[in-house]
Design an enzyme around this catalytic site. Sequence first.
Site, PDB file in Angstrom:
ATOM      1  N   CYS A   2      39.283  51.619  42.371  1.00  0.00           N
ATOM      2  CA  CYS A   2      38.974  52.701  43.301  1.00  0.00           C
ATOM      3  C   CYS A   2      37.481  52.621  43.626  1.00  0.00           C
ATOM      4  CB  CYS A   2      39.246  54.100  42.781  1.00  0.00           C
ATOM      5  SG  CYS A   2      40.968  54.409  42.397  1.00  0.00           S
ATOM      6  N   ARG A  27      37.813  47.173  45.834  1.00  0.00           N
ATOM      7  CA  ARG A  27      38.145  47.859  44.581  1.00  0.00           C
ATOM      8  C   ARG A  27      39.531  48.484  44.591  1.00  0.00           C
ATOM      9  NH1 ARG A  27      33.472  48.716  41.565  1.00  0.00           N
ATOM     10  NH2 ARG A  27      34.520  50.293  40.344  1.00  0.00           N
ATOM     11  N   TRP A  73      43.034  52.588  44.296  1.00  0.00           N
ATOM     12  CA  TRP A  73      43.975  51.673  43.643  1.00  0.00           C
ATOM     13  C   TRP A  73      44.798  52.572  42.746  1.00  0.00           C
ATOM     14  CZ3 TRP A  73      45.440  50.038  38.757  1.00  0.00           C
ATOM     15  CH2 TRP A  73      46.173  48.846  38.716  1.00  0.00           C
ATOM     16  N   ASN A  99      37.362  57.955  40.178  1.00  0.00           N
ATOM     17  CA  ASN A  99      37.717  56.583  39.808  1.00  0.00           C
ATOM     18  C   ASN A  99      37.900  56.584  38.295  1.00  0.00           C
ATOM     19  OD1 ASN A  99      37.835  53.807  39.374  1.00  0.00           O
ATOM     20  ND2 ASN A  99      35.611  53.565  39.487  1.00  0.00           N
ATOM     21  N   GLY A 100      39.092  56.246  37.834  1.00  0.00           N
ATOM     22  CA  GLY A 100      39.342  56.246  36.397  1.00  0.00           C
ATOM     23  C   GLY A 100      40.695  56.856  36.095  1.00  0.00           C
ATOM     24  N   GLU A 485      43.757  28.262  36.176  1.00  0.00           N
ATOM     25  CA  GLU A 485      43.032  28.931  37.257  1.00  0.00           C
ATOM     26  C   GLU A 485      43.654  28.605  38.623  1.00  0.00           C
ATOM     27  OE1 GLU A 485      41.115  31.286  37.495  1.00  0.00           O
ATOM     28  OE2 GLU A 485      40.089  31.094  39.397  1.00  0.00           O
ATOM     29  N   LYS A 489      45.177  31.399  41.152  1.00  0.00           N
ATOM     30  CA  LYS A 489      44.730  31.565  42.539  1.00  0.00           C
ATOM     31  C   LYS A 489      45.928  31.615  43.482  1.00  0.00           C
ATOM     32  CE  LYS A 489      41.622  32.760  42.191  1.00  0.00           C
ATOM     33  NZ  LYS A 489      41.025  32.945  40.913  1.00  0.00           N
ATOM     34  N   GLU A 492      47.952  34.907  43.041  1.00  0.00           N
ATOM     35  CA  GLU A 492      47.234  36.095  43.501  1.00  0.00           C
ATOM     36  C   GLU A 492      47.314  36.284  45.006  1.00  0.00           C
ATOM     37  OE1 GLU A 492      43.278  37.028  40.945  1.00  0.00           O
ATOM     38  OE2 GLU A 492      43.350  35.047  41.810  1.00  0.00           O
ATOM     39  N   HIS A 508      57.933  20.743  26.623  1.00  0.00           N
ATOM     40  CA  HIS A 508      58.527  21.756  25.760  1.00  0.00           C
ATOM     41  C   HIS A 508      59.071  22.940  26.557  1.00  0.00           C
ATOM     42  CE1 HIS A 508      57.088  19.480  22.387  1.00  0.00           C
ATOM     43  NE2 HIS A 508      55.909  19.415  22.979  1.00  0.00           N
ATOM     44  N   LYS A 607      39.599  44.143  42.640  1.00  0.00           N
ATOM     45  CA  LYS A 607      38.599  43.209  42.138  1.00  0.00           C
ATOM     46  C   LYS A 607      37.980  43.694  40.831  1.00  0.00           C
ATOM     47  CE  LYS A 607      35.507  39.822  43.346  1.00  0.00           C
ATOM     48  NZ  LYS A 607      36.341  38.740  42.833  1.00  0.00           N
TER      49      LYS A 607
HETATM   50  C1  G6P Z   1      40.644  41.305  38.306  1.00  0.00           C
HETATM   51  C2  G6P Z   1      40.212  40.435  39.450  1.00  0.00           C
HETATM   52  C3  G6P Z   1      40.058  38.997  38.973  1.00  0.00           C
HETATM   53  C4  G6P Z   1      39.092  38.934  37.801  1.00  0.00           C
HETATM   54  C5  G6P Z   1      39.504  39.885  36.684  1.00  0.00           C
HETATM   55  C6  G6P Z   1      38.401  40.020  35.656  1.00  0.00           C
HETATM   56  O1  G6P Z   1      41.927  40.978  37.916  1.00  0.00           O
HETATM   57  O2  G6P Z   1      41.150  40.505  40.500  1.00  0.00           O
HETATM   58  O3  G6P Z   1      39.562  38.206  40.032  1.00  0.00           O
HETATM   59  O4  G6P Z   1      39.043  37.631  37.323  1.00  0.00           O
HETATM   60  O5  G6P Z   1      39.743  41.184  37.206  1.00  0.00           O
HETATM   61  O6  G6P Z   1      37.304  40.634  36.252  1.00  0.00           O
HETATM   62  P1  G6P Z   1      35.809  40.476  35.824  1.00  0.00           P
HETATM   63  O7  G6P Z   1      35.042  41.244  36.858  1.00  0.00           O
HETATM   64  O8  G6P Z   1      35.688  41.082  34.466  1.00  0.00           O
HETATM   65  O9  G6P Z   1      35.473  39.042  35.820  1.00  0.00           O
END
Ligand code: G6P
Length: 612
Positions: A2, A27, A73, A99-100, A485, A489, A492, A508, A607
């Site tokens: 948020c 956010r 969010w 926010n929270g 990773e 990606k 996501e 396995h 994010k």
């Molecule tokens: C969220 C974001 C990711 C990020 C993760 C950890 O899931 O969408 O892109 O890697 O949080 O966030 P941070 O800010 O702690 O790296």
Amino acid sequence: MCGIVGYIGSKEAYPILINGLKRLEYRGYDSAGIALLNGDINLYKTKGKVADLEAYVVGKNIKGTIGIGHTRWATHGEPNDVNAHPHFSESKNLAVIHNGIIENYDVIKEKLKNDGVHFRSNTDTEVLIQLIEYIYKHENVDLIKAIQLALGQVIGAYSIVILSKDNPNTIIAARKGSPLVVGIGKDEYFLASDASPIVEHTRDVVYINDEEIAIIRKGEELVLKTIKNQKKTPFIEKLEMDLNALEKEGYDHFMLKEIFEQPRSIRDSIRGRVNLKKDTITMSGIIDFEERFLNARRIIFTAAGTSWHAALVGEYIIEELVKIPVEVEYASEFRYRNPIIDDKDILIAISQSGETADTLAAMRLAKEKGALVYSICNVVGSTIARTSHAGSYTHAGPEIGVASTKAFTSQVTVIFLIALMLAQKKGKISNEKLRKLIIELEKIPSVVEEILQLNDQIKELARIFTYARNFLYLGRGYNFPVALEGALKLKEISYIHAEGYPAAEMKHGPIALIDKKMPVVVIAVDSLIYEKIVSNIQEIKARKGKVIAVVTKGDKTAAALADYVLEIPPTEEILSPLVSVIPLQLLSYHIAVMRDCEIDQPRNLAKSVTVE
Ligand code: G6P
């Protein structure tokens, strides 16, 4: 998650709030809303994005020089118009953005309902503002006291901003666990979840600390108090942020811009830390704690998401170079499993945003148990950076696309520098080897530039796989975390199911999934175990899987077996994650674009994850 913004001054608040919300949309983007104080409180909110809010307010009264705004969010209550913020108290004399999460909201709600309070939404936030109003009305206290008393009753995390009809020249804000920054202008104040909406108005900011309340009155000095009413002196800091970094600068999406920024961001992570004349690395955060680092029994990395993948690369790098045992922990697991950790251990928290709730909680736990807590963060002044004993910033610049790209390569770069510095101090690396690795590291930005030239080729490749339902990503050694990773990606942003696996583990389980429809991305760059990876490719081909191989330029064997080949320049194996990840970022980007997905704001994600 948020995003919250606020403004109080003599300008029209609406444009400032809307632009601020656009900056904070990363956010959360389930709903958006604003409230403007202009005699009455005019409140407008809608499900959807900030653009939907802009359309919604057309023709409505958006006048006022005091206001608050929110982009959500969803946690409690589905993302609809009613649950969108701001929320009114029952009388509509108070409005709040939050926010929270208020964890004990149900108990408080029940009690308020029994006392005759009516609720409009299903949110925990409305419970908080109703509680404040209830105390304000029934306990004969002023609004600030009512807020203090209410916050004393709630359990959970919050950063809130409140407007009050009875206090027309005032904004009151408070924080515990979720970030909040106040920008100080000339006779005006700005509030936001992070500095990005503030920087275009003022560079002077105060980061509000946990359990503090900011009382902001037009034309008066900022007043800071604790929830228990202790006065605090605001500590004004100067923001250093390039405004261009907050714009797309001609790219279609922030994610693409951020992928293409990596030669610069990696360079910025190295800048000022390497002295080739003296063959030394200086990470200033380490210096004050050098003895503890050198005598550490163990390093524990903790993180979430992409940052956790960087940590995993870090495990390989540090054990190889520094010879200290390393563990990598999901912060969300670590914090709840009573881990064995003490003052001989070092916890390194990695976080792009510096606000991830689980990572922060893991740090606090490690601190309590006596460990030295170090942070690797991108956002300057973030809570994680400020909670650690010391740390290193990645200096990647603002990352706005929700899918993390340049943050990952900068985090790996910083870990590598820390490892080199410690290896040298511990006498685990010869000067020649150190020098060689520094030279190779400094070449990485231009290698990345070269790999970015593959963009068109990768776009064509993406076309072929746009409609794949599943993907497998395989790597070994340093490139196992890169496989994770790459898969993350793709998941996501394209919503294609993808799994990352250590290539040999495929036997396995995942091998059962392979058929002629299954694309398998294999990172098969030069390494000590290259031959083993080639065998894994053969295993996939024997089952008719479609192999997309990322190989080192000039490769013959893996390239001959693969269906599609992406060639990248050679690097030291230990540095290869910094380059092998680039084609995978581009591949997921182009597949998602072709599937018409929301690149920078993928569904359900945010994010900055400030709830656990
Ligand atoms: C969220 C974001 C990711 C990020 C993760 C950890 O899931 O969408 O892109 O890697 O949080 O966030 P941070 O800010 O702690 O790296």
